[in-house]
Enzyme design. Structure first.
Site, PDB file in Angstrom:
ATOM      1  N   ASP A   1     -18.251 -82.062 -11.274  1.00 14.93           N
ATOM      2  CA  ASP A   1     -17.946 -81.835  -9.864  1.00 14.93           C
ATOM      3  C   ASP A   1     -18.694 -80.657  -9.254  1.00 14.93           C
ATOM      4  O   ASP A   1     -18.315 -80.146  -8.202  1.00 14.93           O
ATOM      5  CB  ASP A   1     -16.437 -81.628  -9.677  1.00 14.93           C
ATOM      6  CG  ASP A   1     -15.900 -80.439 -10.454  1.00 14.93           C
ATOM      7  OD1 ASP A   1     -16.648 -79.861 -11.270  1.00 14.93           O
ATOM      8  OD2 ASP A   1     -14.715 -80.086 -10.256  1.00 14.93           O
ATOM      9  N   GLU A   2     -19.788 -80.235  -9.882  1.00 20.59           N
ATOM     10  CA  GLU A   2     -20.467 -79.037  -9.413  1.00 20.59           C
ATOM     11  C   GLU A   2     -21.957 -79.137  -9.741  1.00 20.59           C
ATOM     12  O   GLU A   2     -22.331 -79.562 -10.836  1.00 20.59           O
ATOM     13  CB  GLU A   2     -19.852 -77.809 -10.088  1.00 20.59           C
ATOM     14  CG  GLU A   2     -20.217 -76.492  -9.499  1.00 20.59           C
ATOM     15  CD  GLU A   2     -19.430 -75.359 -10.133  1.00 20.59           C
ATOM     16  OE1 GLU A   2     -19.403 -74.257  -9.552  1.00 20.59           O
ATOM     17  OE2 GLU A   2     -18.841 -75.564 -11.215  1.00 20.59           O
TER      18      GLU A   2
ATOM     19  N   ASP B   1     -19.626 -77.678  -4.736  1.00 22.10           N
ATOM     20  CA  ASP B   1     -18.432 -77.762  -5.575  1.00 22.10           C
ATOM     21  C   ASP B   1     -17.473 -78.734  -4.902  1.00 22.10           C
ATOM     22  O   ASP B   1     -17.022 -78.502  -3.776  1.00 22.10           O
ATOM     23  CB  ASP B   1     -17.804 -76.376  -5.708  1.00 22.10           C
ATOM     24  CG  ASP B   1     -16.641 -76.352  -6.684  1.00 22.10           C
ATOM     25  OD1 ASP B   1     -16.359 -77.395  -7.308  1.00 22.10           O
ATOM     26  OD2 ASP B   1     -16.011 -75.288  -6.828  1.00 22.10           O
TER      27      ASP B   1
END
Length: 420
Positions: free
Chosen positions: A112-113, A17
């Site tokens: 973003d993960e 993350d």
């Protein structure tokens, strides 16, 4: 650690993350903003929503999905920016390339993960902890940071990634999953929103350990048919899989179709279902970084026949606030109130070539011609809340119209997905 693979036995799944990603990229590109509260989101003067707040802004109480006006009151000296999605996409691609250097098994769940499988012997013969440490260091070399959770399945990895931010690495060794999860509050597990948390507390269930040991009859009123799966997740016994990474060119369309337990005949019901399907399609488009030009509506009547209608847009989009109204217009060409709808589907296709055209977060039409509405920032904020707390954590009122009446799960259509 000792022995083969550093003593790790069994599956090793990580969740990476990126820390306050949008704000961190802005601080990277604006060195004078480093160490200062930065908020990426819609204007506080125009009913905007916070997309991301830097760690310097968070002590003031600012967080994702908060109304921008409230964030401005809490942190009046913050630096505001509407964001630069092209730049975020560029940095995200660099990070995902780092993961791809380590394993072909990647499940990118948002910009973003991403989950990644580094099970010893499946692709690598190195200690999973060493690989996770190397990923963290390489991301830091880009000028941003990430937090990683490492465990035996996706639930453990996701929860672990939240516990030590920013730039944390939380490792849950094989065999310690139940002890790790037991003391945590039930809300720590994705898929448990506010209403489920309240219901569990009324039943005397406050921790994941208590959830793991609860009788199914106490859980079914809260989770329905998912009760056993939630109990297994809380015990750390979920079995997860991460497929080989999708190539962007393999995705031909992103669609969502549902079959209803009871036929829909009223316009309000059909349009509400269309909007719900469109929300899911929009979220998936944004997750994949895709924007399409062609909108498709598919329906099937209870007696078996059906129709499909399409329309090409002047610009590509990933914004359901733009393509769902077009879907409603298409619906009017193939359906009239009273006609029994058994199945309904919405799809977006005709993606731009050479990597796709991606809309900016807050522009009506970006420099490459992709379009979005002034409500797209709200959709992005809701994406992030759902990714963190589960699909049921936030929704519009139309979702209550159906309850459990939808019997067929969401799915991608016309997508060539590689196998493990």
């Amino acid at each position: 650690m000792s022995g083969l693979f550093g003593g790790w036995e069994g599956p090793a799944i990580g969740l990476m993350d990126l820390d306050a990603f949008f704000a961190s990229v802005e601080q990277l590109d604006h060195p004078e903003w480093r160490g200062k509260p930065v908020i990426v989101g819609g204007s506080p003067d125009e009913r905007g929503v916070v997309s991301t707040a830097s760690y310097e802004a968070r002590p003031y109480g600012v967080h994702s999905a908060m109304p921008s006006a409230q964030a401005k009151r809490l942190c009046p000296n913050a630096i505001w920016t509407h964001g630069h999605f092209d730049r975020y996409r560029e940095m995200s691609a660099k990070v995902m390339a780092i993961l791809a250097d380590e394993t072909p098994y990647i499940d990118q769940v948002s910009i973003d993960e991403a989950f990644f499988d580094i099970t010893p012997g499946r692709f690598s013969r190195e200690s999973p902890i060493s690989i996770a440490q190397r990923i963290s260091a390489r991301v830091a070399e880009l000028g941003i940071t990430c937090s990683i959770g490492l465990g035996c399945n996706k639930t453990v990895a996701k929860i672990a990634s939240e516990l030590d931010k920013p730039r944390g690495l939380t490792v849950v060794l094989p065999g310690t999953e139940a002890a790790f999860l037991a003391p945590l509050p039930v809300r720590a597990m994705s898929g448990i929103g506010g209403s489920a948390e309240t219901a569990l507390k009324r039943a005397g269930i406050h921790t994941l350990g208590a959830l793991a040991q609860a009788p199914l009859e106490r859980l079914r009123p809260v989770f329905g048919t998912n009760a056993e799966a939630m109990r297994l997740r809380a015990a750390g016994r979920e079995v997860s899989s991460v497929s080989a990474v999708d190539a962007p060119d393999d995705v031909k369309s992103v669609s969502n179709e549902r079959t209803f337990a009871h036929d829909l005949t009223e316009r309000a019901d059909v349009e509400a279902a269309l909007a719900l399907l469109g929300e899911s399609v929009g979220r998936r488009l944004r997750r994949k970084g895709l924007a399409g030009r062609t909108v498709t509506v598919k329906l099937r009547y209870t007696y078996g026949s059906g129709h499909t209608a399409q329309r090409k847009l002047p610009h590509p989009t990933d914004d359901e606030n733009l393509f769902v109204p077009v879907a409603r217009e298409l619906l009017n060409t193939i359906w009239q109130p009273g006609m029994p709808v058994r199945l309904l589907g919405v799809g977006v296709s005709d993606f731009a070539q050479e990597g796709g055209v991606q809309t900016d977060l807050f522009c009506e039409v970006d420099e490459r011609g992709a379009m979005s509405s002034d409500r797209r920032d709200l959709a992005v904020a809701m994406d992030r809340v759902r990714e963190r707390f589960g699909n049921a954590s936030v929704s519009f009122g139309r979702a209550a119209r159906f309850g459990s009446d939808i019997v067929r799960p969401d799915k991608f259509l016309n997508q060539n997905k590689p196998r493990d």
